[in-house]
Design an enzyme around this catalytic site. Structure first.
Site, PDB file in Angstrom:
ATOM      1  CG  ASP A  75       9.634   6.338  -1.551  1.00 49.83           C
ATOM      2  OD1 ASP A  75       8.824   5.661  -2.196  1.00 49.83           O
ATOM      3  OD2 ASP A  75       9.825   6.195  -0.324  1.00 49.83           O
ATOM      4  CG  HIS A  90      -2.833   7.245   8.428  1.00 45.47           C
ATOM      5  ND1 HIS A  90      -3.428   8.116   7.555  1.00 45.47           N
ATOM      6  CD2 HIS A  90      -2.318   6.241   7.684  1.00 45.47           C
ATOM      7  CE1 HIS A  90      -3.286   7.655   6.324  1.00 45.47           C
ATOM      8  NE2 HIS A  90      -2.615   6.510   6.372  1.00 45.47           N
ATOM      9  CD  GLU A 119       6.174   5.953   0.581  1.00 46.35           C
ATOM     10  OE1 GLU A 119       5.726   5.462  -0.481  1.00 46.35           O
ATOM     11  OE2 GLU A 119       7.316   5.755   1.001  1.00 46.35           O
ATOM     12  CG  ASN A 154       1.829   6.220   8.302  1.00 42.64           C
ATOM     13  OD1 ASN A 154       1.415   7.305   8.634  1.00 42.64           O
ATOM     14  ND2 ASN A 154       1.889   5.826   7.046  1.00 42.64           N
TER      15      ASN A 154
HETATM   16  N1  GTP Z   1       0.008   8.866   6.583  1.00 37.90           N
HETATM   17  C1  GTP Z   1      -0.052   8.407   5.338  1.00 37.90           C
HETATM   18  N2  GTP Z   1       0.600   7.286   5.021  1.00 37.90           N
HETATM   19  C2  GTP Z   1       0.543   6.843   3.750  1.00 37.90           C
HETATM   20  C3  GTP Z   1      -0.193   7.526   2.765  1.00 37.90           C
HETATM   21  N3  GTP Z   1      -0.037   6.835   1.607  1.00 37.90           N
HETATM   22  C4  GTP Z   1       0.746   5.769   1.864  1.00 37.90           C
HETATM   23  N4  GTP Z   1       1.117   5.761   3.153  1.00 37.90           N
HETATM   24  C5  GTP Z   1       1.940   4.799   3.879  1.00 37.90           C
HETATM   25  O1  GTP Z   1       3.274   4.909   3.432  1.00 37.90           O
HETATM   26  C6  GTP Z   1       3.956   3.705   3.833  1.00 37.90           C
HETATM   27  C7  GTP Z   1       4.920   3.286   2.757  1.00 37.90           C
HETATM   28  O2  GTP Z   1       5.623   2.200   3.235  1.00 37.90           O
HETATM   29  P1  GTP Z   1       6.752   1.451   2.409  1.00 37.90           P
HETATM   30  O3  GTP Z   1       6.336   1.368   0.972  1.00 37.90           O
HETATM   31  O4  GTP Z   1       7.071   0.200   3.115  1.00 37.90           O
HETATM   32  O5  GTP Z   1       7.966   2.426   2.416  1.00 37.90           O
HETATM   33  P2  GTP Z   1       8.852   3.023   3.586  1.00 37.90           P
HETATM   34  O6  GTP Z   1       8.416   2.589   4.937  1.00 37.90           O
HETATM   35  O7  GTP Z   1       8.911   4.500   3.347  1.00 37.90           O
HETATM   36  O8  GTP Z   1      10.235   2.380   3.290  1.00 37.90           O
HETATM   37  P3  GTP Z   1      11.313   2.791   2.202  1.00 37.90           P
HETATM   38  O9  GTP Z   1      10.581   3.489   1.089  1.00 37.90           O
HETATM   39  O10 GTP Z   1      11.897   1.497   1.749  1.00 37.90           O
HETATM   40  O11 GTP Z   1      12.300   3.664   2.849  1.00 37.90           O
HETATM   41  C8  GTP Z   1       2.874   2.666   4.125  1.00 37.90           C
HETATM   42  O12 GTP Z   1       2.820   2.462   5.502  1.00 37.90           O
HETATM   43  C9  GTP Z   1       1.599   3.370   3.654  1.00 37.90           C
HETATM   44  O13 GTP Z   1       0.480   3.006   4.437  1.00 37.90           O
HETATM   45  C10 GTP Z   1      -0.877   8.716   3.146  1.00 37.90           C
HETATM   46  O14 GTP Z   1      -1.549   9.402   2.343  1.00 37.90           O
HETATM   47  N5  GTP Z   1      -0.788   9.124   4.431  1.00 37.90           N
END
Ligand code: GTP
Length: 309
Positions: A186, A199, A229, A194
């Site tokens: 992850d 995005h 992610e 983002n």
């Molecule tokens: N650009 C983009 N962002 C995505 C996609 N799918 C999910 N996300 C974003 O990925 C982010 C995941 O955030 P969190 O689950 O808080 O995880 P994180 O910020 O990586 O934090 P940790 O995993 O705890 O390190 C969110 O802002 C989602 O909107 C995608 O296909 N494209």
């Protein structure tokens, strides 16, 4: 000395006319037109029975032997990532580039111990005409299946592909008593990327990480994006200690990525959870242990790997 080889191009539309009995051929027609007609009729029936490229070509190879004994058939199509072979290679060959309205359908190569004469080549071309529609349909089917199993953003396998592969590989590992490991990973603080850069740059970061992961793995290892992610790497025939080494390599590869937005370096990192299949374990439980290990890696500071107990 290079083996004798005849090379030809089959145009799909011309072939269609020939199938309908409307085409002109500069080659002498087959010596046994009745048999040729029989084989073509048989091909028309048989080749309709499958949409699998391998099966369609296997049936074609089998059916045309009734008229033209052959030792070998190969089919290549780079854009469909396909290379198939039937029988045993022999010295004399004839190859055909198959086209339809500018669309490349692949390359067929026939081989056998004695040379082809002109009338046999005429028969062969007539038989290839019967293959073109079924082959084109099989290629379209294959492309549709592949698209359905691929994540459009990163080109890795998607969730459906992951579930299928896990089911298959866990069963295989069980039967062959081979170790099987998974790495669940992850991106760290991806939300910040983002939020700070937008995005579309977030998407680019995902593509960049996926590329780095794929470049760091063996061809047989499988990568899937199963969440926003989150990725899963399936390592067949790999014990836990080796899987942890692979995971560490992936972590370093991502950390070393030179990802930039508007000329400014944006550091990327991943956390990973590693788990190895225990005898009798269900897929869900294996994933659950990998997920718990990933959670531990996040909790302990991110940009690290943790192994499931
Ligand atoms: N650009 C983009 N962002 C995505 C996609 N799918 C999910 N996300 C974003 O990925 C982010 C995941 O955030 P969190 O689950 O808080 O995880 P994180 O910020 O990586 O934090 P940790 O995993 O705890 O390190 C969110 O802002 C989602 O909107 C995608 O296909 N494209």
């Amino acid at each position: 000395m290079a083996p004798p080889k005849q090379s030809n191009t089959i145009d799909f539309d011309t072939a269609k006319l020939q199938r309908l009995g409307l085409g002109e051929s500069s080659r002498p027609r087959g010596r046994r037109p009745a048999s040729l007609a029989d084989v073509r009729r048989q091909l028309a029936v048989q080749l309709q029975t499958s949409l699998e490229t391998e099966r369609v070509l296997g049936l074609f190879f089998q059916e045309i032997q009734a008229l033209l004994p052959l030792d070998y058939l190969s089919y290549q199509n780079g854009s469909a990532d396909l290379r198939l072979e039937f029988g045993e290679v022999a010295s004399h060959g004839a190859t055909y580039h198959l086209n339809h309205a500018g669309e490349y359908l692949g390359e067929l190569a026939f081989r056998r111990r004695r040379p082809f004469d002109e009338s046999e080549l005429g028969q062969l071309e007539s038989l290839i005409a019967s293959l073109l529609y079924p082959l084109r349909n099989a290629l379209l089917y294959r492309a549709a299946i592949q698209a359905a199993l691929r994540d459009a953003l990163t080109g890795t396998g998607n969730r459906i592909a992951m579930d299928q592969a896990l089911g298959r590989e866990v069963e295989l590992a069980r039967r062959s008593l081979q170790p099987l490991s998974v790495l669940m990973l992850d991106l760290d603080h991806f939300k910040r990327i983002n939020d700070q850069h937008g995005h579309s740059h977030g998407d680019e970061a995902l593509r960049c990480v996926a590329r780095a992961i794929k470049a760091s793995l063996r061809n047989v290892d499988m990568v899937f994006r199963f969440g926003g992610e989150e990725f899963l790497v399936l390592l067949s025939n790999t014990p836990g200690s080796s899987a942890a080494q692979v995971g560490e390599r992936l972590r370093q590869a991502v950390q070393e990525l030179d990802f930039a937005v508007d000329g400014q370096h944006v550091p990327l990192s991943i956390s990973l959870g590693c788990a190895t299949l225990i005898a009798g374990e269900r897929v869900d439980d294996l994933l659950h242990r990998a997920d718990a290990a990933l959670y531990a890696a996040k909790r302990n500071g991110r940009n690290r790997l943790a192994c499931a107990g």
